[in-house]
Design an enzyme around this catalytic site. Structure first.
Site, PDB file in Angstrom:
ATOM      1  N   HIS A 135      42.666  16.063  66.673  1.00 31.13           N
ATOM      2  CA  HIS A 135      43.874  15.442  66.127  1.00 31.13           C
ATOM      3  C   HIS A 135      43.730  15.271  64.629  1.00 31.13           C
ATOM      4  O   HIS A 135      42.662  14.955  64.123  1.00 31.13           O
ATOM      5  CB  HIS A 135      44.172  14.081  66.789  1.00 31.13           C
ATOM      6  N   ASP A 158      50.204   6.865  65.770  1.00 31.55           N
ATOM      7  CA  ASP A 158      48.944   6.233  66.175  1.00 31.55           C
ATOM      8  C   ASP A 158      49.247   4.811  66.654  1.00 31.55           C
ATOM      9  O   ASP A 158      49.987   4.072  66.002  1.00 31.55           O
ATOM     10  CB  ASP A 158      47.971   6.205  64.990  1.00 31.55           C
TER      11      ASP A 158
HETATM   12  P1  5GP Z   1      39.362   9.124  65.984  1.00 37.39           P
HETATM   13  O1  5GP Z   1      39.024   9.796  67.301  1.00 37.39           O
HETATM   14  O2  5GP Z   1      39.928  10.102  64.991  1.00 37.39           O
HETATM   15  O3  5GP Z   1      38.211   8.347  65.439  1.00 37.39           O
HETATM   16  O4  5GP Z   1      40.491   8.043  66.259  1.00 37.39           O
HETATM   17  C1  5GP Z   1      41.372   8.153  67.333  1.00 37.39           C
HETATM   18  C2  5GP Z   1      42.707   7.549  66.954  1.00 37.39           C
HETATM   19  O5  5GP Z   1      43.545   7.601  68.107  1.00 37.39           O
HETATM   20  C3  5GP Z   1      42.657   6.083  66.494  1.00 37.39           C
HETATM   21  O6  5GP Z   1      43.298   5.954  65.229  1.00 37.39           O
HETATM   22  C4  5GP Z   1      43.383   5.316  67.596  1.00 37.39           C
HETATM   23  O7  5GP Z   1      44.140   4.233  67.121  1.00 37.39           O
HETATM   24  C5  5GP Z   1      44.265   6.394  68.222  1.00 37.39           C
HETATM   25  N1  5GP Z   1      44.507   6.185  69.646  1.00 37.39           N
HETATM   26  C6  5GP Z   1      43.583   5.900  70.596  1.00 37.39           C
HETATM   27  N2  5GP Z   1      44.158   5.786  71.809  1.00 37.39           N
HETATM   28  C7  5GP Z   1      45.492   6.015  71.615  1.00 37.39           C
HETATM   29  C8  5GP Z   1      46.617   6.025  72.493  1.00 37.39           C
HETATM   30  O8  5GP Z   1      46.517   5.812  73.706  1.00 37.39           O
HETATM   31  N3  5GP Z   1      47.825   6.279  71.938  1.00 37.39           N
HETATM   32  C9  5GP Z   1      47.975   6.524  70.594  1.00 37.39           C
HETATM   33  N4  5GP Z   1      49.209   6.769  70.155  1.00 37.39           N
HETATM   34  N5  5GP Z   1      46.925   6.516  69.730  1.00 37.39           N
HETATM   35  C10 5GP Z   1      45.711   6.256  70.239  1.00 37.39           C
END
Ligand code: 5GP
Length: 129
Positions: A92, A28
């Site tokens: 994810h 992340d």
């Molecule tokens: P959620 O959708 O579960 O609320 O969170 C999405 C997660 O994806 C977050 O923890 C954020 O930091 C991560 N994230 C968002 N954009 C990217 C990216 O471009 N690359 C990576 N490696 N993680 C990402």
């Protein structure tokens, strides 16, 4: 196309930990803790419970192996698992090395250098069976 599909196709970079035909795991970019890893199905689907039972079981199976590797590679009390998806509408699984409850709360973040991300990804990858 989701940001994670762009990572899967290589359009944008990531710190990859593991990959097979159906799933990829990468760090992340804004981690709750060092070693915070996302496990993502290559086939883009929004919500986890819209997956077939078979795809869901395969996702958990792959996540199990990645979690075991994280547990060995990163000092922590245990690996926490969470599925949210409010920010990125592409399934994810968050696998987070945790020591305190706050590590699962997505409020306290840690910043890592490029070198730290590279080192962590390689260390976790090296612990996969
Ligand atoms: P959620 O959708 O579960 O609320 O969170 C999405 C997660 O994806 C977050 O923890 C954020 O930091 C991560 N994230 C968002 N954009 C990217 C990216 O471009 N690359 C990576 N490696 N993680 C990402």
């Amino acid at each position: 196309m989701s940001i994670f599909t762009k990572i899967i196709t290589g359009e944008i970079p990531s710190y990859k930990v593991a990959e097979n035909d159906d799933f990829v795991a990468f760090l992340d970019i804004n981690p709750n803790a060092k070693g915070h890893t996302l496990v993502v199905p290559k086939k883009e689907e929004n919500k986890i419970f819209d997956l077939s039972k078979e795809a869901y079981a395969s996702l958990m199976d792959f996540s199990y192996d990645v979690a075991k590797a994280i547990e060995i590679a990163v000092p922590c009390k245990r690996v926490g698992m969470s599925v949210i998806g409010l920010e990125v509408p592409h399934v994810h699984v968050h696998l987070i090395p945790i020591n305190i409850m706050a590590d699962m709360q997505f409020v306290q973040k840690v910043s890592l250098t490029h070198e730290e991300f590279v080192g962590l990804a390689a260390k976790i990858a090296s612990k996969l069976g």
